[in-house]
Design a protein around this motif. Structure first.
Motif, PDB file in Angstrom:
ATOM      1  N   ALA A  69       0.866  -1.180   0.000  1.00 42.79           N
ATOM      2  CA  ALA A  69       0.000   0.000   0.000  1.00 42.79           C
ATOM      3  C   ALA A  69       0.900   1.226   0.000  1.00 42.79           C
ATOM      4  O   ALA A  69       1.954   1.232   0.627  1.00 42.79           O
ATOM      5  CB  ALA A  69      -0.916   0.009   1.210  1.00 42.79           C
ATOM      6  N   GLU A  70       0.490   2.240  -0.720  1.00 38.76           N
ATOM      7  CA  GLU A  70       1.291   3.459  -0.800  1.00 38.76           C
ATOM      8  C   GLU A  70       1.326   4.209   0.523  1.00 38.76           C
ATOM      9  O   GLU A  70       2.360   4.729   0.915  1.00 38.76           O
ATOM     10  CB  GLU A  70       0.763   4.363  -1.915  1.00 38.76           C
ATOM     11  CG  GLU A  70       1.040   3.800  -3.290  1.00 38.76           C
ATOM     12  CD  GLU A  70       0.536   4.693  -4.410  1.00 38.76           C
ATOM     13  OE1 GLU A  70       0.139   5.843  -4.140  1.00 38.76           O
ATOM     14  OE2 GLU A  70       0.543   4.229  -5.553  1.00 38.76           O
ATOM     15  N   LYS A  71       0.195   4.256   1.209  1.00 43.67           N
ATOM     16  CA  LYS A  71       0.122   4.949   2.496  1.00 43.67           C
ATOM     17  C   LYS A  71       0.342   3.941   3.611  1.00 43.67           C
ATOM     18  O   LYS A  71      -0.266   2.871   3.622  1.00 43.67           O
ATOM     19  CB  LYS A  71      -1.236   5.621   2.677  1.00 43.67           C
ATOM     20  CG  LYS A  71      -1.494   6.740   1.700  1.00 43.67           C
ATOM     21  CD  LYS A  71      -2.863   7.334   1.952  1.00 43.67           C
ATOM     22  CE  LYS A  71      -3.197   8.417   0.956  1.00 43.67           C
ATOM     23  NZ  LYS A  71      -4.565   8.903   1.156  1.00 43.67           N
ATOM     24  N   GLU A  73      -0.700   3.928   6.623  1.00 45.05           N
ATOM     25  CA  GLU A  73      -1.925   3.605   7.356  1.00 45.05           C
ATOM     26  C   GLU A  73      -2.709   2.518   6.638  1.00 45.05           C
ATOM     27  O   GLU A  73      -3.259   1.611   7.265  1.00 45.05           O
ATOM     28  CB  GLU A  73      -2.814   4.855   7.535  1.00 45.05           C
ATOM     29  CG  GLU A  73      -2.169   5.986   8.297  1.00 45.05           C
ATOM     30  CD  GLU A  73      -1.291   6.892   7.420  1.00 45.05           C
ATOM     31  OE1 GLU A  73      -1.308   6.780   6.173  1.00 45.05           O
ATOM     32  OE2 GLU A  73      -0.567   7.713   7.999  1.00 45.05           O
ATOM     33  N   ASP A  74      -2.786   2.620   5.306  1.00 45.21           N
ATOM     34  CA  ASP A  74      -3.479   1.599   4.513  1.00 45.21           C
ATOM     35  C   ASP A  74      -2.740   0.266   4.599  1.00 45.21           C
ATOM     36  O   ASP A  74      -3.365  -0.788   4.684  1.00 45.21           O
ATOM     37  CB  ASP A  74      -3.591   2.031   3.050  1.00 45.21           C
ATOM     38  CG  ASP A  74      -4.464   3.267   2.878  1.00 45.21           C
ATOM     39  OD1 ASP A  74      -5.327   3.534   3.740  1.00 45.21           O
ATOM     40  OD2 ASP A  74      -4.267   3.975   1.865  1.00 45.21           O
ATOM     41  N   TYR A  75      -1.425   0.341   4.571  1.00 44.14           N
ATOM     42  CA  TYR A  75      -0.632  -0.884   4.679  1.00 44.14           C
ATOM     43  C   TYR A  75      -0.917  -1.599   5.996  1.00 44.14           C
ATOM     44  O   TYR A  75      -1.138  -2.815   6.024  1.00 44.14           O
ATOM     45  CB  TYR A  75       0.873  -0.584   4.552  1.00 44.14           C
ATOM     46  CG  TYR A  75       1.723  -1.691   5.104  1.00 44.14           C
ATOM     47  CD1 TYR A  75       1.749  -2.946   4.503  1.00 44.14           C
ATOM     48  CD2 TYR A  75       2.475  -1.505   6.257  1.00 44.14           C
ATOM     49  CE1 TYR A  75       2.505  -3.975   5.037  1.00 44.14           C
ATOM     50  CE2 TYR A  75       3.233  -2.523   6.794  1.00 44.14           C
ATOM     51  CZ  TYR A  75       3.247  -3.758   6.170  1.00 44.14           C
ATOM     52  OH  TYR A  75       3.990  -4.771   6.701  1.00 44.14           O
ATOM     53  N   GLN A  77      -3.542  -1.531   7.841  1.00 39.26           N
ATOM     54  CA  GLN A  77      -4.884  -2.119   7.799  1.00 39.26           C
ATOM     55  C   GLN A  77      -4.886  -3.380   6.930  1.00 39.26           C
ATOM     56  O   GLN A  77      -5.455  -4.409   7.321  1.00 39.26           O
ATOM     57  CB  GLN A  77      -5.893  -1.104   7.282  1.00 39.26           C
ATOM     58  CG  GLN A  77      -7.313  -1.621   7.352  1.00 39.26           C
ATOM     59  CD  GLN A  77      -8.331  -0.524   7.144  1.00 39.26           C
ATOM     60  OE1 GLN A  77      -8.009   0.644   7.025  1.00 39.26           O
ATOM     61  NE2 GLN A  77      -9.587  -0.906   7.109  1.00 39.26           N
ATOM     62  N   GLU A  78      -4.252  -3.333   5.774  1.00 40.07           N
ATOM     63  CA  GLU A  78      -4.205  -4.496   4.886  1.00 40.07           C
ATOM     64  C   GLU A  78      -3.396  -5.636   5.508  1.00 40.07           C
ATOM     65  O   GLU A  78      -3.750  -6.808   5.367  1.00 40.07           O
ATOM     66  CB  GLU A  78      -3.635  -4.101   3.524  1.00 40.07           C
ATOM     67  CG  GLU A  78      -4.589  -3.243   2.726  1.00 40.07           C
ATOM     68  CD  GLU A  78      -4.033  -2.855   1.367  1.00 40.07           C
ATOM     69  OE1 GLU A  78      -3.302  -3.667   0.761  1.00 40.07           O
ATOM     70  OE2 GLU A  78      -4.348  -1.740   0.902  1.00 40.07           O
TER      71      GLU A  78
END
Length: 176
Positions: A69-71, A73-75, A77-78
């Motif tokens: 994930a680029e962000k 925070e998204d990483y 979560q994933e």
């Protein structure tokens, strides 16, 4: 069986992920194993995985996933979502060592630095993890470990004995 291989933040040991894919290729193609290669938020690591998987004929294969994930925070979560479907966590003994308390057996990649050497000793002494063997022969030793129950023992030991309240302890100390 789902194996997650998580590299270091800078992509350290990314080569191991490709060796895993190569060694388990037959079982991946047969649908017996799913492999999640964690690239984090590092585009270079994702590209390394993509290019090398393509060379192995795995481009877009449903049983190999690159977690990126680029962000950040998204990483995170994933990554947490991917952990829900992970059976074995393979990583250097970084902060991910503590995920053993989730009931995940840890296959320990070589440590980098003194803190990871301490974490490795802790994982081994606690019975939460096992040192990786020669990845070129993974298709032999991994299945021996599964049949002998070694990874199940690590998972149970981590789940029963692993510290699960670390966040609350940090909160208590920080808010004093």
């Amino acid at each position: 069986l789902t194996i997650m291989f998580a590299v270091g933040g800078a992509g350290v040991q990314k080569e191991i992920g490709i060796k895993i894919a190569k060694s388990l290729a037959v079982k991946i193609w047969a649908g017996e194993i799913k492999l999640i290669l964690v690239a984090g938020a590092k585009e270079k690591v994702r590209e390394y995985f993509k290019n090398n998987l393509k060379k192995l004929g795995f481009s877009g294969h449903k049983n190999i996933e690159i977690l990126f994930a680029e962000k950040i925070e998204d990483y995170f979560q994933e990554f947490n979502q991917a952990l829900r479907k992970t059976d074995i966590l393979w990583t250097k003994p970084s902060e991910l060592s503590f995920y053993a308390a989730l009931g995940l057996p840890i296959i320990i990649a070589p440590p980098i630095g003194s803190q990871e050497e301490f974490n490795q000793r802790w994982l081994l002494n606690s019975g939460f993890g096992i040192l990786q063997k020669d990845v070129n022969y993974l298709n032999q030793w991994l299945f021996d470990w599964l049949e002998q129950g070694y990874l199940a023992e690590c998972a149970m030991q981590g789940f029963v004995e692993g510290e699960k309240l670390g966040t609350f302890n940090i909160e208590k100390i920080a808010l004093k």
